[in-house]
Design an enzyme around this catalytic site. Sequence first.
Site: not given
Ligand code: PXP
Length: 237
Positions: A7, A10, A43, A45, A49, A70, A101, A151, A191
Amino acid sequence: MAKLGVNVDHIATLRQARRGKFPDPVYAAGICERAGCGSIVAHLREDRRHINDNDVKRFKKEVKTRFNLEMSIAPAIVDIACRVKPHQATLVPEKRQELTTEGGLDIAENKNKIKKAVGRLSGAGIEVSLFIDPDIRQIKAAPLVGAKIVELHTGRYADSKTALQKGGELKKIVKAAYFAKSLGLTVCAGHGLDYDNVRPIAAISGIYELNIGYSIICRSVFAGLEAAVRQMLELVK
Ligand code: PXP
């Protein structure tokens, strides 16, 4: 071995600190793919953001592995997904004020809305995954709204304060993963996973993919800082 979905939200968070052009999350996606990831996750959003509409279009064009968008089930976001057609859409609950999330979808509570979103996305040729807590009730509800992928939310495992609590959360995820597999679902998890807590989750047999973002992007800052300073020093010299 489970695949790794990275992901890159960031990278865009950092870009938005100056609202400029870099760092570019699509460029980051290419680096993640060169390193061997199985998919790129981002994601979109509702408050935009970090990832924006243009990023999403560019991911679709540039990602060579699989692009997993996402997203919430808000109709305007579903419209965008149906136009862009990522390989996969992962539906998550979304609250404006949250930092990230906070938990899985409550499928039973939102059955009709989720079923409608899954139907529209599947109709556009997009594979759909539902982000849910490792809870048997939610897993049973997933195929009823048309999902073939789930997931499992590992956030409570990751945030556990004691070894006892962590062990309990891990057991729930293991049980949920086996149960979901027994229903013929593809099982992913994610997550809050990081370099210290990922191994027991990666060891669960039958997990197709782990989706990890924050810890990887944080690690990359220190993995790359020395080279970045050296490169600037060369120019200053
Ligand atoms: N899976 C989902 C559904 C999420 O919402 C997120 C966060 O965007 C992640 C995985 C990845 O989580 P993390 O950034 O904490 O590794």
